[in-house]
Write an enzyme that holds these catalytic residues in place. Structure first.
Site, PDB file in Angstrom:
ATOM      1  N   LEU A 318      38.869  39.307  38.876  1.00  7.72           N
ATOM      2  CA  LEU A 318      40.007  39.834  38.543  1.00  7.72           C
ATOM      3  C   LEU A 318      41.017  38.684  37.969  1.00  7.72           C
ATOM      4  O   LEU A 318      41.242  37.903  39.024  1.00  7.72           O
ATOM      5  CB  LEU A 318      40.580  40.797  39.562  1.00  7.72           C
ATOM      6  CG  LEU A 318      39.783  42.202  40.024  1.00  7.72           C
ATOM      7  CD1 LEU A 318      40.316  42.444  41.359  1.00  7.72           C
ATOM      8  CD2 LEU A 318      39.722  43.031  38.922  1.00  7.72           C
ATOM      9  N   ASP A 319      41.239  38.622  36.810  1.00 10.52           N
ATOM     10  CA  ASP A 319      42.406  37.731  36.669  1.00 10.52           C
ATOM     11  C   ASP A 319      43.592  38.283  37.058  1.00 10.52           C
ATOM     12  O   ASP A 319      43.969  39.515  36.867  1.00 10.52           O
ATOM     13  CB  ASP A 319      42.330  37.489  35.005  1.00 10.52           C
ATOM     14  CG  ASP A 319      43.460  36.434  34.726  1.00 10.52           C
ATOM     15  OD1 ASP A 319      43.446  35.277  34.965  1.00 10.52           O
ATOM     16  OD2 ASP A 319      44.127  37.127  33.637  1.00 10.52           O
ATOM     17  N   LYS A 320      44.171  37.345  37.642  1.00  8.39           N
ATOM     18  CA  LYS A 320      45.786  37.651  38.217  1.00  8.39           C
ATOM     19  C   LYS A 320      46.599  38.061  37.113  1.00  8.39           C
ATOM     20  O   LYS A 320      46.837  39.172  37.125  1.00  8.39           O
ATOM     21  CB  LYS A 320      46.152  36.511  39.137  1.00  8.39           C
ATOM     22  CG  LYS A 320      47.580  36.934  39.854  1.00  8.39           C
ATOM     23  CD  LYS A 320      48.154  35.871  40.246  1.00  8.39           C
ATOM     24  CE  LYS A 320      48.978  35.039  39.534  1.00  8.39           C
ATOM     25  NZ  LYS A 320      50.260  35.507  38.868  1.00  8.39           N
ATOM     26  N   THR A 323      46.567  40.942  35.080  1.00  5.92           N
ATOM     27  CA  THR A 323      45.381  42.124  35.239  1.00  5.92           C
ATOM     28  C   THR A 323      45.694  42.704  36.688  1.00  5.92           C
ATOM     29  O   THR A 323      45.857  44.002  36.674  1.00  5.92           O
ATOM     30  CB  THR A 323      44.128  41.271  35.485  1.00  5.92           C
ATOM     31  OG1 THR A 323      43.772  40.973  34.090  1.00  5.92           O
ATOM     32  CG2 THR A 323      42.972  42.460  35.706  1.00  5.92           C
ATOM     33  N   LYS A 544      36.751  29.216  35.275  1.00  5.82           N
ATOM     34  CA  LYS A 544      36.270  30.825  35.078  1.00  5.82           C
ATOM     35  C   LYS A 544      35.101  31.004  34.752  1.00  5.82           C
ATOM     36  O   LYS A 544      34.189  31.765  35.490  1.00  5.82           O
ATOM     37  CB  LYS A 544      37.517  31.417  34.269  1.00  5.82           C
ATOM     38  CG  LYS A 544      38.896  31.475  34.942  1.00  5.82           C
ATOM     39  CD  LYS A 544      39.846  32.485  34.131  1.00  5.82           C
ATOM     40  CE  LYS A 544      41.234  32.460  34.619  1.00  5.82           C
ATOM     41  NZ  LYS A 544      42.265  33.195  34.169  1.00  5.82           N
TER      42      LYS A 544
END
Length: 808
Positions: A318-320, A323, A544
């Site tokens: 999960l990208d902070k 998101t 990432k």
């Protein structure tokens, strides 16, 4: 100029003079003649895309292991002068090629959008004059000016001026970054405040943004769909080759006439039966049905095979920013001092702000004041001094009831140092509060106002911590993901303090580490640490992408959510890349799933629908493998019993149509989803199908004996009898294997029931009236129909045991 290219990060470490010397330029910019030379060396400031020949791409779909096998079967059909069957095989092959080609045409969208993003204008100094040029014509060494609202067209070093830069689409940092003389600004970031003259240090693929584009080019998730197809073909071909050798040996031993023609015909039938001709088309149709179901839930699927892959996802990255969080700066609390109430602190902060300046913190404070019901209409702003990096605060002279006072807000320590008469206890409380917020990764601003007639007699009114808050549904979504057997991981470019705090709030876990912590370790050690962590902070786009690759190397199926250009490579590499609703176009083009509505709860819907899709596809595959075992075994047994073929090539073509294509109605079958990730286990599928297939071979042998000894059918009519048995059995078999428990545990979908009824009726009429094949009596057709129905009902009990035994 020397063609050796320095990385942008290297320019961070050297002075302005060294930078200009390295770039062989000056603050007077470049001459047009020099620009032309540099364009030859460095190329245009754009992302090059290798164009593929569309016709060649389509023709290559006739090249590969599965097409070769079908082409061999087609060639043998023409050799045996079975032209109709050869044409049918060619049509099946072409249908699959067309479907596959149509769904691959969108694969270059991400690169096209990245190129489009660079197609902007820039103000550059050429031949001593400031001119507007297309961004693609910028070269290293150019002098350019960027200001409010500009997208930075290339990586550059600031010569003079100061900027507030929004890099959230690149680094994931939700707060603007202050950039001063000698700092580096990156291509693709947006200027929120200020103006600066800069020296361009890198362009095109050598920029930070360009490297992201290169990663998007390279990123390719492994095709699990292709792996499954090839594994199924491999097992089926082993069986077919073994059967052929046994038939060949038996024929030679018995000195059968026309043995070569029989073996060649059997080879074609085995190839037609063993190769899952319709599998690519069925996969596409089943996945499309899943995609249509997701559209109703606010999810747009851009890569169909990701629906099948999503069923197997066991890690969700999960990208902070944008998101897990809202990517929207907000005031999280109000701390008051000096006897001021919280409402007064908010009022003073709002008065020291101005909406027209579009400063992010000003807008955040004003929005917060509105949501808390603060009315500042009774006050008049006489003057306003916007934020300046040199003073680190905003100031305003305010008039109310005929009196004036000064309102200021800004960097906490700066504002506190301007205040008078702060006692020791208040100072300690303020510092302690600022330190506590800092540990959580919040940015804290202080608010003060003047008292009395002296406008410089400032009193500390309070503190406002600023942060990017969680989305309302983030925590519940993460809990749901865990219940579905999926481990959530957070990836962010923000500092580790913010990362840990957000992970704690969202319920992800506290083991957040930095990418720097695993640099220098072996790949095995990196894989172990990545697998055990709850997430990473202070990372770059390539990190990432690397994390997703490391997880995949460890055998994980990875889902990745994101919203910015910095997420694009990881989104494309992941088995299921999910772009949230407010994503950049680049992120949407790279993702395989795009959320069209805000919030992450729909991700759970996507996983549940994908697991239903997997169950439908698993039914088709079990049905197909069982049929192949049945057909090959029955043909071999029939050859041993009758010294000839119990099926013609035309019969086999009709069986393929009835079994492979009519069962496409499984796409909308009524199924449930499992509470754990689904992973294809071709070995277990084949073993369970093998035992069911062996029972069906027994059924077929009984039918051959009944047809020849009880009904006394000649060879052509016996072939029709066996063909009808295989068709009827295939329809009842689908109704049995579609349910992992007993077949009566759930009701089949309406489309499946209708297609089953239509196929049974159609082939019964075909047998009675002799359409395409020699006819049988109504009594004989009903006998084979009833026998296949009863036999398949009996098989349901061993099927239940086998599916439990092999974990299906």
């Amino acid at each position: 100029m020397d063609s050796k290219i320095r990385g942008t990060s290297e320019y961070k470490k050297i002075s302005l003079d060294e930078t200009l010397k390295s770039l062989e330029t000056s603050t007077d910019g470049l001459m047009d003649s020099e620009v032309r030379n540099r364009l030859k060396i460095f190329g245009y400031n754009e992302i090059e895309e290798k164009r593929k020949n569309t016709l060649l791409e389509f023709l290559l779909r006739y090249w590969g292991p599965m097409p070769w096998l079908l082409e061999l079967a087609m060639g043998l059909s023409f050799v045996l002068r079975h032209y109709l069957e050869g044409i049918i095989i060619f049509v099946l092959l072409t249908v699959n090629a067309i479907i596959g080609h149509m769904h691959s045409r969108g694969s270059q969208k991400a690169l096209e959008l990245l190129k489009k993003k660079l197609a902007i204008k820039a103000k550059v100094l050429r031949d001593g004059k400031w001119v507007m040029k297309e961004a693609k014509e910028i070269v290293p060494g150019d002098m350019m000016v960027v200001g409010l609202g500009d997208i930075v067209p290339a990586d550059a070093k600031i010569i003079s001026g100061e900027l507030s830069i929004d890099q959230s689409a690149l680094t994931g940092e939700s707060l603007p970054v202050e950039a001063h003389q000698s700092d580096i600004i990156y291509s693709g970031s947006v200027v929120r405040r200020g103006e600066a003259r800069c020296a361009v240090v890198n362009t095109g693929v050598n920029t930070y943004f360009g490297k992201t584009a290169e990663l998007v080019k390279i990123a390719t998730p492994k095709s699990h769909q292709e792996e499954i197809m090839m594994a199924i073909i491999k097992y089926m071909m082993y069986l077919g080759i073994a059967a052929l050798f046994s038939v060949l040996a038996f024929g030679l031993f018995m000195h059968l006439k026309e043995h070569l023609v029989t073996v060649l015909t059997l080879s074609v039938i085995f190839l037609m039966g063993a190769v899952p001709v319709a599998l690519p088309a069925v996969l596409t149709i089943v996945q499309t049905a899943g995609a249509m179901e997701l559209v109703k839930k606010g999810v747009l699927v851009t890569r169909l095979d990701s629906i099948e892959d999503a069923a197997s996802i066991d890690v969700l990255c999960l990208d902070k920013t944008g998101t897990i969080t809202q990517n929207k700066l907000s005031v999280t609390d109000t701390i008051s001092f000096s006897g001021y109430k919280k409402e007064a602190v908010i009022t003073i902060a709002a008065l020291a702000s101005k909406e027209e300046g579009m400063d992010l913190i000003d807008l955040t404070v004003i929005e917060y004041a509105k949501t808390t019901g603060i009315n500042i209409n009774a006050y008049k702003q006489i003057s306003y001094t916007p934020f300046n990096p040199s003073i680190k605060r905003t100031e305003a002279i305010i008039e109310a009831d005929g009196k004036r006072f000064k309102a200021i807000k800004g960097a906490a320590q700066i504002v506190i140092s301007l205040c008078r008469g702060i006692d020791k206890e208040t100072m300690e409380k303020a510092n302690r509060t600022i330190e506590e917020f800092s540990r959580k990764g919040y940015r804290t601003i202080a608010v003060a106002r003047s008292e009395g007639d002296d406008l410089d007699n400032l009193k500390l009114a309070g503190l406002l911590p600023l942060a990017d808050p969680l989305r309302p549904d983030s925590k519940s979504m993460i809990e749901q993901a865990r219940k579905l057997g999926i481990k959530p991981m957070m990836l962010t470019g923000d500092n580790i303090a913010i990362g840990k705090e957000i992970a704690r709030q969202a319920g992800i876990g506290g083991n957040i580490i930095r990418m720097a912590d695993i640099e220098g370790l072996s790949v095995d050690e990196q894989m172990k640490i990545v697998g055990e962590s709850d997430g990473f902070a202070e990372i770059y786009p390539e990190d990432k992408y690397k994390i997703v690759k490391l997880l995949q190397s460890r055998g994980h199926m990875v889902g990745m959510t994101g919203d910015g250009a910095n997420d694009a490579p990881a989104l494309k590499q992941a088995e299921m890349g999910i772009a949230v609703s407010n994503s950049t176009d680049v992120a949407k083009a790279s993702a395989s799933v795009v959320l069209t509505e805000p919030g992450l709860r729909v991700i759970i819907d996507a996983v549940e629908v994908s697991r239903k899709t997997y169950q439908r596809m698993l039914t088709w595959v079990i049905n197909k493998v069982t049929k192949v075992i049945q057909v090959i075994g029955l043909l071999t047994a029939g050859f041993f019993l009758l010294r000839g073929l119990v099926l013609s090539l035309l019969d086999m073509s009709l069986i393929i149509f009835a079994n492979d294509f009519v069962t496409m109605s499984l796409a909308t079958d009524n199924v449930g989803y499992t509470s754990n990730p689904n992973k294809w286990n071709v070995k277990n599928i084949t073993l369970s199908s093998f035992f069911i297939g062996m029972l069906l071979i027994v059924e077929g042998v009984i039918a051959i004996l009944v047809g020849s000894n009880y009904f006394h059918l000649d060879r052509p009519k016996l072939q029709t009898f066996v063909m009808l048995l295989l068709v009827f059995t295939s329809q009842f078999r689908v109704l049995v294997v579609r349910e992992r428990r007993y077949f009566w545990s759930s009701r089949p979908g309406n489309a499946l029931l209708l297609s089953t009824a239509a196929t049974l009726t159609g082939f019964a009429l075909l047998g009675v009236y002799g359409i395409f094949v020699p006819s049988l009596t109504l009594h004989q057709v009903l006998a084979v129909l009833g026998f296949s129905a009863v036999f398949m009902l009996g098989i349901d009990f061993p099927k239940y045991y086998l599916f439990r035994r092999f974990g299906l």
